[in-house]
Design a protein around this motif. Sequence first.
Motif, PDB file in Angstrom:
ATOM      1  N   PHE A 555       0.816  -1.211   0.000  1.00  0.00           N
ATOM      2  CA  PHE A 555       0.000   0.000   0.000  1.00  0.00           C
ATOM      3  C   PHE A 555       0.855   1.268   0.000  1.00  0.00           C
ATOM      4  O   PHE A 555       0.472   2.280  -0.531  1.00  0.00           O
ATOM      5  CB  PHE A 555      -0.866   0.076   1.265  1.00  0.00           C
ATOM      6  N   HIS A 556       1.968   1.209   0.712  1.00  0.00           N
ATOM      7  CA  HIS A 556       2.699   2.444   0.962  1.00  0.00           C
ATOM      8  C   HIS A 556       4.189   2.176   1.051  1.00  0.00           C
ATOM      9  O   HIS A 556       4.620   1.045   1.298  1.00  0.00           O
ATOM     10  CB  HIS A 556       2.244   3.078   2.276  1.00  0.00           C
ATOM     11  N   GLN A 557       4.948   3.222   0.835  1.00  0.00           N
ATOM     12  CA  GLN A 557       6.404   3.170   0.977  1.00  0.00           C
ATOM     13  C   GLN A 557       6.805   4.566   1.424  1.00  0.00           C
ATOM     14  O   GLN A 557       7.156   5.414   0.620  1.00  0.00           O
ATOM     15  CB  GLN A 557       7.041   2.827  -0.367  1.00  0.00           C
ATOM     16  N   CYS A 558       6.667   4.798   2.719  1.00  0.00           N
ATOM     17  CA  CYS A 558       6.769   6.161   3.222  1.00  0.00           C
ATOM     18  C   CYS A 558       8.132   6.791   2.981  1.00  0.00           C
ATOM     19  O   CYS A 558       8.221   7.972   2.650  1.00  0.00           O
ATOM     20  CB  CYS A 558       6.441   6.182   4.706  1.00  0.00           C
ATOM     21  N   ASP A 559       9.210   6.004   3.122  1.00  0.00           N
ATOM     22  CA  ASP A 559      10.549   6.593   2.990  1.00  0.00           C
ATOM     23  C   ASP A 559      10.799   7.153   1.598  1.00  0.00           C
ATOM     24  O   ASP A 559      11.651   8.006   1.400  1.00  0.00           O
ATOM     25  CB  ASP A 559      11.643   5.593   3.394  1.00  0.00           C
ATOM     26  N   MET A 560      10.009   6.688   0.628  1.00  0.00           N
ATOM     27  CA  MET A 560      10.185   7.142  -0.738  1.00  0.00           C
ATOM     28  C   MET A 560       9.845   8.632  -0.918  1.00  0.00           C
ATOM     29  O   MET A 560      10.311   9.270  -1.858  1.00  0.00           O
ATOM     30  CB  MET A 560       9.286   6.283  -1.602  1.00  0.00           C
ATOM     31  N   TYR A 561       9.021   9.163  -0.035  1.00  0.00           N
ATOM     32  CA  TYR A 561       8.620  10.565  -0.192  1.00  0.00           C
ATOM     33  C   TYR A 561       9.775  11.526   0.101  1.00  0.00           C
ATOM     34  O   TYR A 561       9.706  12.688  -0.267  1.00  0.00           O
ATOM     35  CB  TYR A 561       7.449  10.900   0.734  1.00  0.00           C
TER      36      TYR A 561
END
Length: 815
Positions: A555-561
């Motif tokens: 669903f998500h890959q927060c560090d990518m932001y």
Amino acid sequence: MASAGHIVTWLLWGYLLELWTGGHTADTTHPRLRLSHKELLDLNRTSIFHSPFGFLDLHTMLLDEYQERLFVGGKDLIYSLSLEQINNGYREIHWPSTALKVEECIMKGKDTSECANYVRVLHHYNRTHLLTCGTGAFDPLCAFIRVGYHLEEQPHSSRKYPNSTGVLEESRQPNDRRQRGWSPPQRSQNGDPLFHLESHRWERGRGRCPFDPSSSFTSTLIGSELFTGLYSDYWGRDAAIFRSLGRLAHIRTEHDDERLLREPKFVGSHMIPDNEDGDDNKVYFFFTEKALEAESNAHAIYSRVGRLCVNDVGGQRMLVNKWSTFLKARLVCSVPGMNGIDTYFDELEDVFLLYTRDHKNPVIFGLFNTTSNIFRGHAVCVYHMSSIRAAFNGPYAHKEGPEYHWTLYEGKVPYPRPGSCASKVNGGRYGTTKDYPDDAIRFVRSHPLMYQPIKPAHKKPILVKTDGKYNLKQIAVDRVEAEDGQYDVLFIGTDNGIVLKVITIYNQETESMEEVILEELQIFKDPVPIISMEISSKRQQLYIGSTSTVAQVRFHQCDMYGSACADCCLARDPYCAWDGISCSRYYPTGSTHAKRRFRRQDVRHGDAAQQCFGQQFVGDALDKTEERLAYGIENNSTLLECTPRSLQAKVMWSVQKGHDTRKEEVKTDDRVVKMDLGLLFLRVRKMDAGTYFCQTVEHSFVHTVRKVTLEVVEEERVEEMFHKDYEEDGPHKMPCPAQSSIPQGVKPWYKEFLQLIGYSNFQRVEEYCEKVWCTEKKRKKLKMSPSKWKYANTQEKKLRPKAEHYRLPRHTLDS
Ligand SMILES: *[C@@H]1O[C@H](CO)[C@@H](O)[C@H](O)[C@H]1NC(C)=O
Ligand SMILES: *[C@@H]1O[C@H](CO)[C@@H](O)[C@H](O)[C@H]1NC(C)=O
Ligand SMILES: *[C@@H]1O[C@H](CO)[C@@H](O)[C@H](O)[C@H]1NC(C)=O
Ligand SMILES: *[C@@H]1O[C@H](CO)[C@@H](O)[C@H](O)[C@H]1NC(C)=O
Ligand SMILES: *[C@@H]1O[C@H](CO)[C@@H](O)[C@H](O)[C@H]1NC(C)=O
Ligand SMILES: CC(=O)N[C@H]1CO[C@H](CO)[C@@H](O)[C@@H]1O
């Protein structure tokens, strides 16, 4: 007539588009981030399963969180994939039709490609078995598949399994399992899941599976009763809703009754209980059909919700072995227009039920498109069970005779109310529908349609897409708690291999909806349609099927932001928050995962300036401004690249010409053009030299992304460089870069000359460098002496990153 109608629609549409696009400062029609297939793989966010046979022809998928498997039905094949890692440790069943069947099928005139066993039914039957059905080369059949793990104990008395009355159907829901104390199956030492067809027990598949691999179809298993909506005959003419397989009488809709089903296209079916009385359980069928009540337009297609009692056994004298509780209502998804004339999205493409704690009231998401040939568009509407029940509890539609229109029925309604179930809740006077009085049965037969349509929440879609960029096909939804409330994250699959991750934010004051496309994920390498999507909130994974491959994606890959607070806040991803060090998964306070108290997140406004005030320099999370050098040849073109990750950010360019001069905004004209890729100088001049700042503005937050120092060189200098006799080391000779002196991951300096030559001449630079200067012989002979040529050392300088954050006054943004 028709053209007048078209003009009205055109006008309306123009108005609508204005309504939907107006009022946004940011460009929200673009996804904020776009991730390519390769990026997703590199990030380890996705895994892909390819069938070892090279084909799959996927038709159905079944998610089993309990067994931790994803079952996939294709052509002559069924797979059992691991939910953890779908491309690892799969099991397969080869289930082709017999040669004789295939031959018969071809003899009857069907295409060879259709004469195979396409698996279209996969359901949990009981703890040890799946039910499966396939088209069987135009002779459908069903069978059971043994699943589970070796060494698993026999059925345990304390575990509840749905029985034939379907009372415990809802216990299939993963949440419920947990509540009821189900535990994952015990695995044997080798952990190999069981997966084989019980070849001794076949069932005929007619009424349970279509003959035609491509005809529309839906099925749901309740207890041991299989409910199907399908074209049940060889010719694909007999559209019907069936119940079969279990102990109850086999039952169906009447043949050839256009009032019940008229060229339907089945989309989905689900059992939803009304109350605690299992005898009152109802099955809902979602489909589209030719609208019988739209007399003015014989071809109009409407979306419907059809409803039946699970325990319906038909009538005694009339409707024998036919549904005696079937009712349907129109499912409306429309955008309100001027003068009360609405624009309708009439074709239901997919439906998703979001289960909450209250199993009687799932939230229903419908994905629709338009039939109009004037414009193409898609919309998502949300329905609450209360509106659906209200339509079925409301007035019936009535048609006096063939010459009459469908109108509101105002006469006396018989008892028990037509469409209600034989249950205690309904007074318990009737044990089964067979006991219903004739007038009740007669009434339901002639009044299958409800008068009131079912309207969506807020009376309008939560999402509208009219740009024609995507054709939306599949929808799945995850409900997530964020710092500022609850969000429904929509995952929408398109016909070109993309999944959109979208949140919609309702503004109570303006009664308007803001849609934020957080990410556009190119799941499949090729732009293939997404056929099926399953969602596991527990695993935070989406399972996506195309015809030839299956993908899993997180669903998500927060560090990518990005690592900065602002990057994280601007992302507006309800799954992610800045924790003081990095952008990481957000867990609401009170959850067992919520360890850090310091969390910054603002999904509703993405107000990074407020959330991250004074936070930029905490820890190592410096917001880096990249610094670059670029060259331009006088009178030639050059591009200063700057492509922010966020496609919703507005890019601004400013320039500083000398050390003591002020920064000023870059004026664009026919010579200097702002492009998606950066700032393009068509004819660069000496006076253009200076330091350029690429800044992005997103939600009034200003961020200097890149600083480019542009140097302008005269053409002769370049000519000199290339045309001097290279056998002698002249004063302008560029040194050959010693390979060892180039740090890993840094482009050789000569590639910077891309800027000098222009992009189209990339080959030329390479050739010059490789052939002319960089032969082994030359390399040995030449001494590195960057000072010999002014521009030799053009490697990206590792300058100390500086952060430049400030907030623009509001008025500068509005202009
Ligand atoms: C990728 O993810 C899988 C499971 O999600 C994990 O087992 C694997 O180690 C990861 N690989 C890398 C390179 O991070
Ligand atoms: C599940 O159903 C299959 C097929 O009817 C049957 O053979 C099997 O015994 C059942 N298993 C349990 C645990 O009831
Ligand atoms: C199904 O289960 C319910 C509740 O446990 C029970 O009351 C009912 O008798 C069962 N029906 C059958 C056919 O086993
Ligand atoms: C709209 O939906 C119907 C199914 O309801 C489908 O057959 C049709 O192809 C869709 N049209 C577009 C443009 O996606
Ligand atoms: C660049 O173009 C201008 C006008 O076209 C011309 O006057 C000037 O000499 C050119 N400069 C060079 C270095 O070619
Ligand atoms: C070195 C180089 O690429 N120079 C080009 C500058 O532009 C002129 C005309 O646009 C080209 O002819 C040159 O080759």
